[in-house]
Design a protein around this motif. Sequence first.
Motif, mmCIF file in Angstrom:
data_model
loop_
_atom_site.group_PDB
_atom_site.id
_atom_site.type_symbol
_atom_site.label_atom_id
_atom_site.label_comp_id
_atom_site.label_asym_id
_atom_site.label_seq_id
_atom_site.Cartn_x
_atom_site.Cartn_y
_atom_site.Cartn_z
ATOM 1 N N ILE A 267 0.855 -1.119 -0.080
ATOM 2 C CA ILE A 267 -0.060 -0.103 0.013
ATOM 3 C C ILE A 267 0.992 1.326 -0.043
ATOM 4 C CG2 ILE A 267 -1.787 -1.333 1.173
ATOM 5 C CD1 ILE A 267 -1.008 0.371 3.787
ATOM 6 N N GLY A 268 0.382 2.387 -0.278
ATOM 7 C CA GLY A 268 1.165 3.757 -0.680
ATOM 8 C C GLY A 268 0.406 4.857 -0.073
ATOM 9 N N LEU B 28 10.324 6.423 0.153
ATOM 10 C CA LEU B 28 10.880 6.385 -1.213
ATOM 11 C C LEU B 28 11.570 7.975 -1.666
ATOM 12 C CD1 LEU B 28 8.345 4.309 -3.087
ATOM 13 C CD2 LEU B 28 10.509 3.597 -1.980
ATOM 14 N N GLY B 29 11.178 8.914 -0.728
ATOM 15 C CA GLY B 29 11.644 10.130 -1.169
ATOM 16 C C GLY B 29 10.622 10.952 -2.155
ATOM 17 N N HIS B 30 11.264 12.103 -2.847
ATOM 18 C CA HIS B 30 10.300 12.831 -3.877
ATOM 19 C C HIS B 30 10.903 11.971 -5.183
ATOM 20 C CE1 HIS B 30 9.352 16.210 -1.646
ATOM 21 N NE2 HIS B 30 10.524 16.310 -1.061
ATOM 22 N N GLY C 154 7.096 11.706 -0.923
ATOM 23 C CA GLY C 154 6.933 12.864 -0.648
ATOM 24 C C GLY C 154 8.315 13.470 0.300
ATOM 25 N N GLY C 155 8.001 14.715 0.919
ATOM 26 C CA GLY C 155 9.066 15.150 1.669
ATOM 27 C C GLY C 155 8.406 15.940 2.877
ATOM 28 N N PRO C 156 9.358 16.429 3.855
ATOM 29 C CA PRO C 156 10.883 16.543 3.692
ATOM 30 C C PRO C 156 11.316 14.794 4.102
ATOM 31 C CG PRO C 156 9.985 17.954 5.227
ATOM 32 C CD PRO C 156 8.645 17.195 4.882
ATOM 33 N N LYS C 157 12.600 15.015 3.593
ATOM 34 C CA LYS C 157 13.517 13.668 3.718
ATOM 35 C C LYS C 157 13.459 13.153 5.173
ATOM 36 C CE LYS C 157 17.636 11.310 2.652
ATOM 37 N NZ LYS C 157 18.955 11.503 1.983
#
Length: 373
Positions: free
Chosen positions: A205-206, A259-261, A240-243
């Motif tokens: 899922i995400g 997974l970051g941006h 998404g972010g912030p990291k």
Amino acid sequence: MEVAQKENVLFITDKGYVDYKLPGGVQICTEEFIRYLNNAGFNIIIIKVSPDITLLKRIKLKLGIETYELYDSKIYISEIVNAIVKNQVKFVLFNQLNIAHWATLIRAKISIPLKCIGLSHGNESGDYLYEITKQDKVPTLIETWRIGKLIAKEKILFSTTLDAVVTISEHESYIDQWLGADKILFLPRILEPKFIKWEPEKNVIGFVGTLDHYPNYQGIELLANQLHVKAFNGILKLIGGPKSVGEKLARKYSFISYLGHLSNEELFHEVAKWSIFVNPIFWYARGSSTKASQIINWGIPILSTKAGIRGYHLSNTNFLTKQNKPEHLAALVIKKLGSTSELNTLKKISEGNASTFEITKWSAELKAFLEEL
């Protein structure tokens, strides 16, 4: 046969909302406002503005006492007035409410009849309200003062400054009405079929969004807590972010993968592998959840709270939790992941919602709304 000339409208917007590389929620909503106006048959003249961050404004921002003061009308007022006169503009549209108070200054310099409309992405007070209602803290005097100041300014804006307001979520329409708005139109997020090849990986899922936005962060935490309690044996991917926030959540929960941006192309390929897009929003915050529209358009299964799907007009809402609680969303996620047929049903709901949306209907409503002012 002579073609009727389109009526000119002036669209005043922050430059960053129309000139950008990667779109966020405000850029997506701005693009949709422009699409609606184009579909309604208007010729759009855009004036781009930027914040004027003085030392005093920086101090106010740091102290948390800034209220609709980031932009300086003096820099742009001549350009705006000249554009109105030259193009015989009757409608002036302010893209976001933080510049809508310019309507008073513009009217003072214009002798022709003018209608000023706020294109709201959500009141500042609505975005700030959850900040002072956090369960783990008592509002400070400054926070209490600011929410009062914002509401007082919005009351004047809606009751006397603007001729009308267009909102991107239905629940905000009611808030604006309470604050004195007389003429309000709700325009939902635009949906259109752009289905992608869905190849879901088992129990994946995400979520996609701004991770330090309080409703998003708390929503992810609350959902993750409940998934942990229910012995979730899958993966929750975050984009998404912030990291720093994404990595913090990944350290805290073993089943979270950050997974970051991602670029639009990377997002496209990643989301195609998710069994479900989850939207764990448990507060009715400002604006709407714009990422959900992209997921619906791609035909990806979604599970969401009602708060997470604010700002939409849908033909089928059988992907929403019956209660706005994390334990209900977690239980629904686990149940749906365990059944291929249930996942396929969720996919058909997304496809149906994308296919049945009628932009021409809402564009016609916008045209009629403006012409009746």
